[in-house]
Design an enzyme around this catalytic site. Structure first.
Site, PDB file in Angstrom:
ATOM      1  N   ILE A 229      -6.206   9.281  -0.634  1.00  0.00           N
ATOM      2  CA  ILE A 229      -6.436   9.006   0.784  1.00  0.00           C
ATOM      3  C   ILE A 229      -5.486   7.897   1.197  1.00  0.00           C
ATOM      4  O   ILE A 229      -5.002   7.147   0.336  1.00  0.00           O
ATOM      5  CB  ILE A 229      -7.901   8.621   1.070  1.00  0.00           C
ATOM      6  CG1 ILE A 229      -8.182   8.542   2.582  1.00  0.00           C
ATOM      7  CG2 ILE A 229      -8.231   7.304   0.400  1.00  0.00           C
ATOM      8  CD1 ILE A 229      -8.089   9.857   3.289  1.00  0.00           C
TER       9      ILE A 229
ATOM     10  N   HIS B 223       1.752   4.831  -2.923  1.00  0.00           N
ATOM     11  CA  HIS B 223       1.976   6.207  -2.457  1.00  0.00           C
ATOM     12  C   HIS B 223       3.404   6.688  -2.740  1.00  0.00           C
ATOM     13  O   HIS B 223       3.611   7.723  -3.383  1.00  0.00           O
ATOM     14  CB  HIS B 223       1.717   6.300  -0.952  1.00  0.00           C
ATOM     15  CG  HIS B 223       0.290   6.274  -0.563  1.00  0.00           C
ATOM     16  ND1 HIS B 223      -0.423   7.408  -0.238  1.00  0.00           N
ATOM     17  CD2 HIS B 223      -0.581   5.234  -0.430  1.00  0.00           C
ATOM     18  CE1 HIS B 223      -1.667   7.079   0.076  1.00  0.00           C
ATOM     19  NE2 HIS B 223      -1.785   5.760  -0.035  1.00  0.00           N
TER      20      HIS B 223
ATOM     21  N   HIS C  51       0.833  -1.205   0.000  1.00  0.00           N
ATOM     22  CA  HIS C  51       0.000   0.000   0.000  1.00  0.00           C
ATOM     23  C   HIS C  51       0.871   1.261   0.000  1.00  0.00           C
ATOM     24  O   HIS C  51       0.844   2.051  -0.943  1.00  0.00           O
ATOM     25  CB  HIS C  51      -0.942  -0.016   1.208  1.00  0.00           C
ATOM     26  CG  HIS C  51      -1.824   1.186   1.284  1.00  0.00           C
ATOM     27  ND1 HIS C  51      -2.377   1.632   2.461  1.00  0.00           N
ATOM     28  CD2 HIS C  51      -2.257   2.053   0.340  1.00  0.00           C
ATOM     29  CE1 HIS C  51      -3.105   2.717   2.231  1.00  0.00           C
ATOM     30  NE2 HIS C  51      -3.036   2.993   0.957  1.00  0.00           N
TER      31      HIS C  51
END
Length: 914
Positions: free
Chosen positions: A914, A576, A571
């Site tokens: 987010i 990101h 993740h």
């Protein structure tokens, strides 16, 4: 005689005045008549001056003619600006409004100027309209109470001005405003309305003295830039790059790089110090530079900005008002959820373990005010908590995670444990077993023999009559291998209070119905001395009560490792962190006019802001990730080690990743050119649908502007973007051999497809199920506090006496669990202003491009994504697909593109927001 001459002269002047008036000549022409009458009172002198008077009139007639031609050579252009108002204005805004009204009275306004695509042949500079101010700014704003205010200004330009290609805006007011768009049109011109998609904050002149530049929505490669815009194109990129020095102000729009040297805070103490990520020792992607000074105790560590103070990102990267409001509400909820357990933990001497599964259930049913029977004690110590409950009672109760909605006890079953590897929060680690026993890649001189402790004897009875070799040959054996990523850190983790871990491997067998089942779990510890034998425990499916509880604990350790790798690697790192350098380079090297920038722009929205907030509160020392996940202070080092040893950009596309893990084989006869070994693999099935549509869309778009390799190689901005992304943004791996080249249209399409996949579908698959599928802590504990009990210890007797209590004591405590639940609930939430994959961009307020070919292709992409969503819906109702449909089985919707706001366990936003 004098009177007669006077009369004749007056008659001539009156006739001339009539002619002049009919031509709208300025009144300064008539000042000569008044001066003449006053000065000529003597007849003789008057007669002597008569020829001169006639000459003067002739000159005026010439001037009239010149002025008339000038007026006729001008044309009027009209610009309409759309400004977005704040939804909620406070007392500060009211004061600022009054200041702006006063500024306008003294001539300080918003000033615009048009720049032509053409060069003035006389000056050899871009043709400019001249500056025009908005005069009715405050009046219109006060009259218009809607979300948008539209202002109009007019320009008088030469007919040879040509087509406006840019607009400059100067804000002479005291505060910033959000400029959404500008539209310019004119009468009698050979071009239609020209759209400028701005979507930008215009800073006050006192904060940014230079004019803002906005280009029209016409795409231009660098070599095609109109002469009138070349200098502005270069200047705008230069402004965005900055000079690499100074502390960034919140109003700045400067994009630059630095290392992750701000995660720790050594000034608070050694326990808060963290190594910098990025550099030879711990390679890592770069982040956005803020320029903050170093800490007092470590000159290489950047000082921190702690919440609630904002952390710098370029102004236009910050959350807009709707997003900010939704995030703030989520943060408030997290504070309330975290505050009360923290207070309980500080006030009471209890350790606050969950005493039973029903206490965990109470978090969803009754809320925090009733849990553990401590509410009376709490209220006596902290009376204001009662006020919180009376005013915000709903906010103190957790929503029931979706994973419990269809079958509350499904998490206990082995088939559900296995199903989560292909249809859960982290469906990207399951891999085919190609060598048996599995082998470690760690240094054997440090970590001992590389062979796994799992033998054929452990699993032979679970292979439906196949040998291990037959099962491998037929593609029936799969594995979750977290051995090598965790083992180097296990000693450090296990030395911490309340944190325990293993290096784990789990073997799965693919049954005849297309579902997996776990058949062996290895729990490994490092050798007691370098190169020595590793202590390892192998567990197989249980046959009695004791082995059942031990098997549950082993699965919990696998799930805890899976949760850590999911959050820290798949993740955070692989979406990101690795995307940030490409985004920074895009803003620094690709003009807003560049067609590749226009393609990437929706997929970069909010990413820098959410990453900055993560550095501030999530991945920092003592932040949420360290507090709630087993590795604790080792978390980000694990992420960095994976980046150095395993990450490679060429393996990040979905097809390449599936092939690398051995769960797919290239097969041109199959719909997407791949044959899945696990046919019912919801993440891969749905992902390949979306990947195929993304690839088709990007291929078609690239072909519009790059018909051949020469066009790709000669594009200076494009080559600079990719070179900087690799050599600066991923500088520590810049010499890796696996970086794909950028020489052909196919190279470009592949790179862009991978980036869009990572920013949209891959991130959605890994993010928006965190609370719905992982919010029930016993099912997927992010942190474990006990190892399996050793048979020769009192701990084992404790386990035998009360295995239920022992299991819960291994789980996170109340404080860790509630903090984790509050955060992942916030992270799983879609904001009201979310923009989703496959939405029609032409429905935006301002068209994203003027290229009708690109608009048509994007609409086709939107239609194809809609068809893919319909196909996903059908699959979720197909009972033959047992990993997504059946009794108590949740449908797999994480890659269904559309969603409503909130925690929905579906929806694919365009960007990592987010």
């Amino acid at each position: 005689m004098a009177s007669m001459i006077q009369a004749q002269t007056t008659s001539v002047l009156l006739q001339q005045r009539s002619k002049v008036s009919s031509l709208h000549i300025p009144t300064l022409f008539f000042s000569e008549q008044r001066r003449f009458r006053c000065a000529n009172t003597q007849p003789v002198r008057y007669m002597k001056k008569k020829p001169i008077i006639v000459a003067a009139i002739s000159e005026e007639l010439g001037m009239v003619k010149i002025k008339t031609e000038e007026v006729m050579a001008k044309t009027k252009l009209r610009a309409a600006l759309t400004v977005r108002r704040k939804h909620k204005e406070d007392i500060k805004d009211a004061i600022a409004n009054n200041l702006e009204a006063f500024s306008a009275m003294i001539g300080r306004n918003v000033v615009l100027e048009l720049i032509s695509t053409q060069i003035d042949p006389k000056t050899r500079k871009p043709m400019r309209s001249g500056e025009v101010a908005i005069k009715d700014w405050c009046e219109k704003r006060n009259r218009n109470k809607g979300e948008h205010v539209v202002y109009a200004v007019e320009f008088m330009v030469d007919r040879a001005f040509g087509e406006p290609g840019a607009v400059t805006v100067l804000n002479q007011h005291q505060r910033e405003f959000f400029l959404e768009s500008i539209v310019v049109e004119g009468h009698g011109v050979n071009w239609g309305p020209i759209h400028f998609a701005c979507d930008s904050w215009i800073q006050s002149e006192k904060d940014q003295a230079t004019k803002r530049i906005f280009f029209s929505n016409k795409p231009y490669l660098p070599s095609e830039t109109p002469h009138g815009l070349k200098e502005l194109r270069e200047k705008e990129l230069s402004d965005l790059r900055g000079d690499g020095t100074g502390v960034r102000k919140m109003s700045d729009r400067i994009y630059d790089y630095t290392t992750y040297n701000d995660l720790g805070n050594p000034d608070k103490g050694l326990e808060f110090a963290r190594p910098a990520l990025g550099g030879e020792k711990l390679p890592y992607p770069r982040r956005c530079r803020t320029g903050r000074p170093s800490t007092d105790t470590n000159m290489y560590a950047e000082s921190r900005v702690e919440k609630p103070h904002p952390i710098y990102v370029p102004r236009d990267e910050a959350f807009e008002e709707l997003k900010r409001g939704a995030f703030s509400a989520g943060r408030l909820r997290a504070v309330l959820h975290t505050l009360i357990p923290s207070l309980i933990a500080n006030i009471s001497a209890d350790t606050h373990n969950f005493q039973g599964f029903h206490h965990i259930d109470n978090l969803y049913k009754e809320g925090l005010k009733l849990k553990l029977g401590l509410q009376e004690h709490l209220f006596k110590k902290i009376p204001f908590v009662q006020k919180f409950q009376e005013s915000s009672e709903g906010m103190l109760r957790y929503d029931t995670p979706r994973i419990l909605s269809k079958d509350k006890f499904a998490w206990l079953r082995d088939d559900e444990f296995a199903r989560q590897t292909v249809a859960g929060i982290n469906p990207v680690n399951i891999e085919r077993v190609k060598v048996f026993p599995p082998m470690s890649q760690l240094d054997p001189s440090v970590y001992g023999p590389p062979e796994s402790a799992i033998t054929e004897e452990h699993i032979a009875c679970h292979l439906n009559g196949l040998t291990v070799q037959q099962a491998m040959d037929e593609g029936k054996l799969f594995m979750l291998d977290y051995h090598d990523i965790y083992l180097p850190f296990v000693d450090r983790i296990n030395a911490m209070d309340g944190r325990k871990s293993y290096g784990t491997r789990t073997i799965f067998f693919l049954g005849p119905h297309g579902t997996l089942k776990p058949i062996a779990i290895e729990l490994g510890l490092p050798p007691s001395k370098p190169g020595g034998p590793r202590p390892s425990t192998v567990l197989t499916p249980p046959c009695d009560a004791t082995s059942n509880w031990l098997w549950m604990l082993a699965k919990a350790h696998v799930s805890s490792n899976d949760a850590g790798v999911h959050q820290l690697v798949n993740h955070w790192l692989r979406t990101h962190a690795v995307m940030e350098p490409f985004i920074l380079a895009a803003h620094r090297q690709l003009s807003a006019m560049h067609p590749v920038y226009k393609l990437l722009h929706p997929h970069m929205r909010y990413t820098l802001e959410i990453n900055a907030l993560a550095r501030q509160s999530l991945i920092n020392a003592e932040g949420v990730i360290e507090s709630c996940f087993t590795p604790g202070p080792c978390c980000m080092e694990i992420s960095a080690v994976y980046y150095r040893q395993f990450w490679s950009f060429d393996q990040e596309s979905l097809p390449a990743d599936l092939i690398r893990r051995g769960v797919a084989i290239e097969d041109p006869t199959k719909p997407h050119g791949l044959r899945l070994l696990i046919e019912d693999y919801p993440y891969a099935n749905d992902g390949l649908l979306l990947w195929s549509e993304i690839q088709t869309w990007v291929d078609s778009y690239v072909s519009l502007y790059y018909p051949d390799a020469a066009r790709v190689r000669s594009d200076t901005e494009l080559q600079s973007w990719y070179h900087e992304s690799v050599h600066v943004g991923h500088a520590d791996l810049r010499n890796a051999p696996w970086w794909p080249p950028l020489s052909t249209p196919a190279d470009l399409a592949s790179i862009l497809s991978t980036l869009i996949w990572l920013a949209s579908a891959q991130h959605a698959a890994l993010n928006f199920g965190q609370y719905p599928l992982g919010g029930y802590v016993p099912s997927r504990p992010p942190l474990l506090r006990r190892l399996l009990p050793d048979e020769n210890t009192n701990e084992y007797a404790e386990f035998l006496a009360d295995p239920h209590r022992f299991f819960l004591s291994a789980m996170p405590g109340v404080l860790e669990a509630t903090k984790f639940m509050a955060v992942v609930d916030t992270l799983s939430t879609h904001s009201p202003d979310e923009e989703y994959l496959g939405e029609d961009w032409s429905k935006n307020a301002v068209m994203w491009t003027s290229d009708k070919r690109a608009v048509r292709l994007q609409r086709e992409f939107a239609a194809s994504v809609s068809r893919a969503e319909h196909e996903i819906s059908k699959w979720n109702s197909d009972h033959a697909k047992r990993n997504r449909c059946g009794a108590g089985v949740l449908p797999y919707e994480l890659l269904a593109p559309s969603s409503s706001p909130g925690v929905t366990c579906r929806g694919v936003p365009n960007s990592i927001s987010i």
